[in-house]
Write an enzyme that holds these catalytic residues in place. Structure first.
Site, mmCIF file in Angstrom:
data_model
loop_
_atom_site.group_PDB
_atom_site.id
_atom_site.type_symbol
_atom_site.label_atom_id
_atom_site.label_comp_id
_atom_site.label_asym_id
_atom_site.label_seq_id
_atom_site.Cartn_x
_atom_site.Cartn_y
_atom_site.Cartn_z
ATOM 1 N N SER A 264 40.682 37.632 45.137
ATOM 2 C CA SER A 264 41.303 37.555 46.531
ATOM 3 C C SER A 264 40.312 36.942 47.587
ATOM 4 O O SER A 264 39.827 35.754 47.067
ATOM 5 C CB SER A 264 41.561 39.091 47.003
ATOM 6 O OG SER A 264 42.712 38.957 47.822
ATOM 7 N N HIS A 405 49.208 42.850 43.498
ATOM 8 C CA HIS A 405 47.578 42.275 44.031
ATOM 9 C C HIS A 405 46.637 43.243 43.353
ATOM 10 O O HIS A 405 46.429 44.260 44.123
ATOM 11 C CB HIS A 405 47.372 42.192 45.306
ATOM 12 C CG HIS A 405 46.427 41.244 46.005
ATOM 13 N ND1 HIS A 405 46.313 40.032 45.890
ATOM 14 C CD2 HIS A 405 45.382 41.821 46.850
ATOM 15 C CE1 HIS A 405 45.343 39.760 46.311
ATOM 16 N NE2 HIS A 405 44.910 40.642 46.977
HETATM 17 C C1 GCU Z 1 44.413 39.977 52.789
HETATM 18 C C2 GCU Z 1 44.195 38.580 53.163
HETATM 19 C C3 GCU Z 1 43.974 37.588 51.944
HETATM 20 C C4 GCU Z 1 43.126 38.209 51.050
HETATM 21 C C5 GCU Z 1 43.226 39.596 50.751
HETATM 22 C C6 GCU Z 1 42.284 40.183 50.143
HETATM 23 O O1 GCU Z 1 45.476 40.059 52.186
HETATM 24 O O2 GCU Z 1 45.388 38.062 54.045
HETATM 25 O O3 GCU Z 1 43.716 36.327 52.333
HETATM 26 O O4 GCU Z 1 42.918 37.197 50.021
HETATM 27 O O5 GCU Z 1 43.182 40.219 51.973
HETATM 28 O O6 GCU Z 1 41.165 39.864 49.992
HETATM 29 O O7 GCU Z 1 42.423 41.350 49.269
#
Ligand code: GCU
Length: 432
Positions: A264, A405
């Site tokens: 992420s 995710h």
């Molecule tokens: C949020 C953010 C993302 C990122 C994510 C993370 O959702 O909007 O851009 O990748 O956090 O780091 O878990």
């Protein structure tokens, strides 16, 4: 007279040009950049010149892209430190029933009082020489990735959701709370070392630059970051580069087999680090999405405007100028992916993680492929978007699984399968 002038002026010009920093690169203001409704051609310079050879790519276009990404988006990373010091904090404790050695090293890379990076390295005990390594930044401290009482706790601010966190500080209450996300023991069984450090060692993930590394790298007299200075993602990537400095002098690590992965926001970091540093041999940004692996020119999931609003510290202060002008970006994320070429690159995703725009990421890899081909290697060897669970393991690879995710042991299986293939290892190397 002309001759006299030029003789006289040449030394002065040389002195002047040495004062021109890379961040003074003569790029136009955002409002004057040309509109590209489609992804810009990675093989065309800003001045329109076409890139047709590998030499031109490495000597002209790749450096130009490096400047462009820093100038307009991530901010300028400082030069590699002239002095760097590695202090062993804890050494070679046997863990996993003797299958691995645990080392902890403080990396001092800034001015004296700049907080060090605490790198944790886990190395398989059974090895017949230097071993490949997975390197990544972690969200919740080294002690969250490995359940062992000797792992040092981070002292910086910690995300409240981290296991065992109290008042934004790590505590001893939970160790190994994120170990499934790191799957270290299995990587050890398969002959890989794993190295990781906590993101907050470099910069706690808060929308201010008072803590972390930024204050230590201000120019004399400077009190605030300027609009092309580095944001938090660039700082984390710089931290990865310093970890690579350490790995390069660690005798048990195979320095031709350094894989960097990250999840992420830390996947965005992994991609930036890998794109900028050719010592990184293989790059796996996992579910990195907007500002990393997803195109900025897209309507799915997170937008440039949203990311700059919610996470204003991740990028530099120029990037928000593109919030409503993304079509003026002189690059898109396929250009960052292409900067990894010809090294192996794998994007991994999850079906329910539409926020990270998995299909857009596939198109990013397709658009980076001409650069791999120019360098004489294959890019993404698939035209069709794959079904969940099917790994495309060409040099530019792609994977999507069912689910959400997160980072799971299933994801690690894919990371290792991809690294096995591109590091020229087979499962016969696996250690029971
Ligand atoms: C949020 C953010 C993302 C990122 C994510 C993370 O959702 O909007 O851009 O990748 O956090 O780091 O878990």
């Amino acid at each position: 007279m002309t001759r006299y002038l030029s003789l006289f002026f040449i030394p002065a010009l040389v002195v002047l040009s040495s004062l021109v920093r890379a961040d003074d690169a003569p790029f136009p203001p955002v409002s004057e950049l040309p509109v590209h409704t489609e992804l810009p051609d990675p093989l065309r310079m800003m001045n329109g010149e076409e890139i047709t050879t590998a030499d031109e790519w490495f000597e002209k276009r790749r450096p130009e892209l490096k400047d462009l990404f820093q100038h307009y988006m991530y901010g300028y990373l400082p030069a590699s430190p002239e002095k760097i010091r590695f202090v062993v904090e804890r050494e070679n404790k046997l863990i996993f029933d003797g299958k691995a050695e645990l080392r902890q090293v403080a990396i001092h890379y800034g001015p004296d009082d700049c907080p060090p990076i605490h790198l944790m390295i886990v190395v398989p005990t059974k090895r017949s020489g230097p071993v490949p390594v997975f390197l990544g930044v972690n969200f919740c401290g080294n002690h969250s990735a490995l359940d062992d009482t000797s792992v040092l706790l981070p002292t910086a601010w910690l995300y409240p959701h981290c296991p065992g966190c109290e008042n934004n500080k790590a505590t001893d209450a939970v160790r190994g709370g994120e170990k499934e996300k790191w799957d270290i023991e299995q990587s050890i069984r398969e002959g890989y070392a794993v190295a990781t450090f906590y993101s907050g060692d470099v910069d706690p993930d808060k929308a201010d630059f008072t803590d972390g590394v930024h204050p230590y790298f201000l120019k004399p007299g400077q009190t605030e970051l300027d609009k092309h200075d580095w944001g938090t993602i660039a700082a984390w990537a710089y931290g990865l580069h310093r970890a690579v400095d350490y790995l390069h002098q660690e005798k048990d690590i195979d320095i031709d087999r350094i894989a960097v992965m990250g999840h992420s926001r830390l996947g965005k970091t992994a991609l930036l680090a890998g794109a900028f540093d050719e010592r990184i041999d293989l790059v796996i940004p996992h579910q990195a999405g907007c500002g990393g692996t997803a195109p900025s020119r897209h309507d799915i999931g997170e937008s440039v405007q949203r990311i700059n609003t919610v996470f204003p510290h991740w990028f530099n202060d120029t990037f928000p100028e593109f919030n409503e002008l993304v079509e003026r970006l002189p690059f898109d994320q396929h250009c960052l992916a292409a900067m990894v070429a010809p090294r192996p690159l794998l994007f991994t995703n999850a079906v329910e993680d539409s926020w990270a725009d998995p299909e857009g990421q596939f198109s990013v890899l397709k658009a980076a492929t001409p650069v791999y081909e120019l360098l004489g290697v294959e890019g993404l060897a698939a035209d069709e978007y794959p079904s969940p669970g099917q790994l495309i393991d060409s040099r530019v690879g792609y994977f999507i699984r069912e689910g959400t995710h997160s980072t799971t042991p299933e994801d690690w299986k894919i990371f290792r399968a991809f690294a096995d293939k591109h590091f020229g290892r087979t499962h016969n190397n696996s250690r029971p």
